[in-house]
Design an enzyme around this catalytic site. Structure first.
Site, PDB file in Angstrom:
ATOM      1  NE  ARG A  24      25.941  17.309 -10.933  1.00 51.44           N
ATOM      2  CZ  ARG A  24      26.187  18.471 -11.473  1.00 51.44           C
ATOM      3  NH1 ARG A  24      26.053  18.641 -12.766  1.00 51.44           N
ATOM      4  NH2 ARG A  24      26.587  19.483 -10.734  1.00 51.44           N
ATOM      5  CG  LEU A  26      23.651  10.659   2.531  1.00 49.29           C
ATOM      6  CD1 LEU A  26      23.774  10.141   3.962  1.00 49.29           C
ATOM      7  CD2 LEU A  26      24.860  11.521   2.172  1.00 49.29           C
ATOM      8  CB  VAL A  35      30.912   3.494  -5.533  1.00 44.38           C
ATOM      9  CG1 VAL A  35      29.972   2.304  -5.640  1.00 44.38           C
ATOM     10  CG2 VAL A  35      31.617   3.497  -4.187  1.00 44.38           C
ATOM     11  N   GLY A  61      35.633  11.883  -1.634  1.00 43.15           N
ATOM     12  CA  GLY A  61      35.612  10.862  -2.682  1.00 43.15           C
ATOM     13  C   GLY A  61      36.584  11.201  -3.800  1.00 43.15           C
ATOM     14  CG  HIS A 112      27.358  10.336  -0.194  1.00 38.66           C
ATOM     15  ND1 HIS A 112      26.313  10.396  -1.081  1.00 38.66           N
ATOM     16  CD2 HIS A 112      27.992  11.534  -0.276  1.00 38.66           C
ATOM     17  CE1 HIS A 112      26.291  11.584  -1.655  1.00 38.66           C
ATOM     18  NE2 HIS A 112      27.311  12.298  -1.199  1.00 38.66           N
ATOM     19  CD  GLN A 133      29.317  22.869  -2.934  1.00 38.54           C
ATOM     20  OE1 GLN A 133      29.612  22.954  -1.738  1.00 38.54           O
ATOM     21  NE2 GLN A 133      29.548  21.773  -3.628  1.00 38.54           N
TER      22      GLN A 133
HETATM   23  O1  PAF Z   1      31.327  16.921  -2.404  1.00 42.68           O
HETATM   24  C1  PAF Z   1      30.360  17.503  -1.882  1.00 42.68           C
HETATM   25  O2  PAF Z   1      29.293  16.928  -1.635  1.00 42.68           O
HETATM   26  C2  PAF Z   1      30.482  18.970  -1.524  1.00 42.68           C
HETATM   27  O3  PAF Z   1      31.236  19.647  -2.475  1.00 42.68           O
HETATM   28  C3  PAF Z   1      31.043  19.204  -0.111  1.00 42.68           C
HETATM   29  C4  PAF Z   1      32.467  18.690   0.024  1.00 42.68           C
HETATM   30  C5  PAF Z   1      30.164  18.512   0.912  1.00 42.68           C
HETATM   31  C6  PAF Z   1      31.062  20.699   0.215  1.00 42.68           C
HETATM   32  O4  PAF Z   1      29.783  21.265   0.182  1.00 42.68           O
END
Ligand code: PAF
Length: 294
Positions: A188, A33, A177, A148, A37, A62
């Site tokens: 990253r 975070l 931000v 975001g 976040h 993903q």
């Molecule tokens: O934006 C992210 O961190 C991810 O794509 C999410 C929305 C938590 C889904 O895994």
């Protein structure tokens, strides 16, 4: 410091939330975070009487092939401290076997919106995102969820999923931000070496240049895109996945810059893929900068 419930099991999460009054506001995350976040959590906390649930789950579906799921930053204990400090009520950190109890056969595909920009460069990415977010919405059953604006395409994909599947959750967006020099905060950024970190500010510079072109009256998206690409190249950023102006409603291509539009950039800087965007509302000669896309 607010007491924080840290919950891994789905039945216990449901039990816990059933005792909370007021709206449940979910901030879905993959952990590690940062200030971006925090902006989402602050947005969640601005809802009256909210029970703020932060989910932390590094979603394997993903990640596309080029990316290493195993090296994704994991800082669970630190994340819990941050959630405590930032006033969250619940952290939901499920195990992979509970989110994916059997080989996944049910997928959420949001067509069209996912064929362009990041979708064109990261096959399967948005299918994984939409599917896990749908699962989180079913598990947590939030009244509101916050995402975001930095991940604008993700936000539009999720909005379309919610609309088309008649999900009851309302969505909110938190603004991007930025560091003092304009670089958008991202998990990253830690991978940037000092030279790449310096050059990466050209992405924000390119967004600012585009804003200037729009203020000067430029309405041809191809010209703005060419200026942006040249600006990035001048900073030594040649590997650009895309630098495109599109509709901020549905990411459709633009013949002319008019209405609510977005300039989205994805570029590789020192081996790190960074994304950023700026959204504008253009009405005739007027340009409103830095709008939220919804
Ligand atoms: O934006 C992210 O961190 C991810 O794509 C999410 C929305 C938590 C889904 O895994």
């Amino acid at each position: 410091v607010v007491p924080l419930d840290v919950i891994a099991e789905i039945p216990r999460l449901r039990e816990t939330l059933s005792h909370h009054r007021g709206p449940v506001v979910l901030v879905p995350t993959m952990g590690a975070l940062h200030a971006g976040h925090r902006a989402c959590i602050d947005e969640a906390r601005s809802v009256d009487d909210a029970t703020v649930v932060v989910s932390i789950f590094v979603n394997p579906t993903q990640f596309d092939r080029g990316e290493d799921l195993r090296t994704y930053p994991r800082e669970f204990e630190l994340d819990l401290e941050r959630c405590r400090e930032w006033g969250c009520s619940v952290v939901f950190a499920p195990a992979e076997r509970d989110v994916y109890p059997s080989p996944q056969r049910v997928w959420v595909e949001v067509e069209g919106l996912t064929d362009v920009l990041c979708g064109a460069h990261r096959p399967g990415h948005f299918r994984g995102v939409a599917t896990v977010v749908a699962k989180l919405f079913h598990i947590v059953d939030p009244d509101i969820a916050v995402f975001g604006q930095k991940d604008a395409q993700q936000a539009l994909v999720i909005r379309e999923m919610v609309r088309q599947l008649g999900m009851r959750v309302s969505l909110r967006l938190a603004r991007t931000v930025r560091e003092g020099d304009g670089l958008a905060v991202s998990s990253r950024n830690v991978h940037l070496d000092p030279d790449a970190r310096r050059r990466a500010t050209a992405i924000h510079g390119a967004l600012a240049l585009a804003a200037r072109r729009l203020r000067e009256g430029e309405r041809d998206p191809r010209r703005v895109e060419a200026d942006v690409t040249a600006h990035l190249a001048a900073a030594g950023i040649a590997e650009v996945d895309y630098a495109e102006m599109r509709s901020a409603e549905d990411l459709s291509p633009l013949g002319r810059i008019d209405g609510r539009v977005i300039l989205a950039i994805a570029a590789h800087v020192g081996g790190v893929r960074l994304i950023d965007n700026a959204a504008f509302e253009v009405r005739g000669g007027d340009v409103i900068e830095d709008i939220t896309i919804f």
